[in-house]
Write an enzyme that holds these catalytic residues in place. Structure first.
Site: not given
Ligand code: SDX
Length: 392
Positions: A271, A328
């Protein structure tokens, strides 16, 4: 609350505003609507009470709540010509795309802009939007299933009507299961608002140009559709199903999620704000157990979700990045148990998030906020001279 968030040199804080609606503390895993904890509201309130709270800032009195539910009933009829629009979609169309179009089309049948300086007009617009959006959201399902489009039953409650609109068929009476009604109140409350997330920021910025409420909500539906946002709840179930069909090998999918060269992410994990457990995920996980148990459903996908969560939470990659289950991760398991198809899961999120979008749009417009205009850090070319095409 920190009020205005200044733009950091990076790119993450691309929007900023002051808001009095929802308070989030990502480190502590705290979520409050108008000062009330999400735990209290999910446990003790109903969805229309919370909708009223988010929009008008106070929990309604008994009379206000009864009047609110009755005033919503004044707007539950949809213009018959809206059916021509839904008939134009192929069966393959994703429900969120249809819902975004139908929501925007509401402007055509309700063209008068909301006079945001009139409390009465705002109140009526809130009731109208809650009423019509719910009916249209269920029409999307009915159309895909080949059912006749249904009508709101003004003798039933708002959440009971969701079930009636979705599942009642003309040939036999429909009896809501109170366990399912309670679960839906809880789920809709947990999704009702979440500060300046992607779709809510979209609603605010579109509304800041003084585009209408329906057009702004429609843009929020489109933003929520994305698999990184609300679309994740459908992606979670598809991921869990894939793991189940792959022999339940969760370790294999954990490895895939950690592999930089693999685009696969653990859907329902991580998140932008919560760097602790999403408080909503904790409540939904408990509700999933209760609902499946009460309905006598043994869903192997729930067991896989719990195993996946356990392995991920013990894994250094996820721990070091503060990646926890989000709202989710478990919601789709309950929706499935309620008989809702996975293509409709994000529509469920939109029904829950609707009062938050409305509240944020009203706050932004009533506050006289200027048109949204995020700035950028230019990283392109310096000035250069034009080269004629025959010299390139
Ligand atoms: C919602 O914003 C809100 O409030 C949203 C929400 C709401 O109520 O409106 O809460 C609802 O959208 C919840 C999120 C639902 N999405 C998912 O579950 C999709 C999977 N999650 C990821 O795509 C991700 O965690 C996000 C999009 C939710 C957040 O992305 P960020 O904060 O931009 O994190 P990032 O992309 O900068 O990742 C940081 C690190 C990265 O690794 P490094 O580059 O540091 O090596 O964490 C890793 C990412 O690759 N990472 C994950 C991951 N999420 C982040 N690796 C594997 N699986 C994941 N799910």
């Amino acid at each position: 609350a920190t009020g205005m968030i200044t733009l950091d040199p990076g790119y993450k804080n691309t929007g900023s505003c002051e808001s009095a609606i929802t308070y989030l503390d990502g480190e502590q895993g705290i979520l409050r609507y108008r000062g009330y904890s999400i735990e209290d509201l999910a446990d003790k309130a109903n969805f229309l009470e919370v909708s009223y709270l988010l929009v008008f800032g106070e929990l309604p009195t008994q009379d206000q709540l009864i009047n609110f539910e009755n005033d919503i009933r004044k707007y539950t009829l949809i213009h018959e010509e809206m059916k021509d629009i839904i008939d134009g979609f192929p069966k393959s169309a994703h429900p969120m795309g249809i819902l975004a179009s139908l929501t925007s089309a509401l402007t055509a049948f309700n063209p008068r802009p909301v006079n945001v300086s009139s409390e009465k007009e705002i109140y009526n617009a809130v009731c109208k939007t809650l009423a019509k959006f719910l009916v249209l959201a269920t029409w999307v399902h009915r159309k895909r299933e080949g059912y006749p489009l249904s009508y709101y039953d003004n003798t039933k409650g708002y959440v009971e009507n969701f079930l009636h609109l979705m599942f009642a068929i003309p040939t036999e009476p429909y009896k809501e299961n109170p366990i399912i009604v309670d679960a839906l109140h809880k789920l809709f409350i947990l999704h009702a608002d979440h500060e300046q997330n992607c779709s809510t920021s979209t609603v605010r910025i579109v509304g800041s140009s003084h585009a209408g409420l329906f057009a702004s909500i429609s843009s929020g539906v489109s933003a929520l559709w994305g698999p990184l946002h609300g679309g994740a709840n459908q992606a979670v179930i598809e991921m869990l199903e894939a793991i189940k069909n792959d022999g339940g090998d969760v370790e294999k999918y954990i490895l895939k999620a950690k592999d930089k060269d693999d685009p696969f992410r653990l859907m329902g994990f991580g998140h932008r704000v919560y760097k602790n457990f999403d408080p909503r995920a904790r409540i939904i996980k408990k509700a999933a157990d209760e609902v499946l148990d009460a309905l006598g459903i043994d869903d192997p996908v729930l067991d896989i979700a719990k195993k996946l969560e356990k392995v991920a939470l013990e894994d250094e990659y996820f721990k070091s990045r503060n990646l926890y289950p989000n709202v989710d991760f478990y919601s789709g398991i309950i929706y499935r148990a309620l008989g809702i198809p996975s293509e409709m899961f994000t529509v469920m999120f939109a029904i829950g998030r609707l009062p938050g979008w409305i509240a944020q749009w009203i706050e932004m417009r009533s506050g006289g906020e200027p048109i949204g205009r995020p700035r950028q850090i230019y990283v392109g070319e310096n000035l250069r001279s034009f080269v004629p095409v025959d010299k390139r």
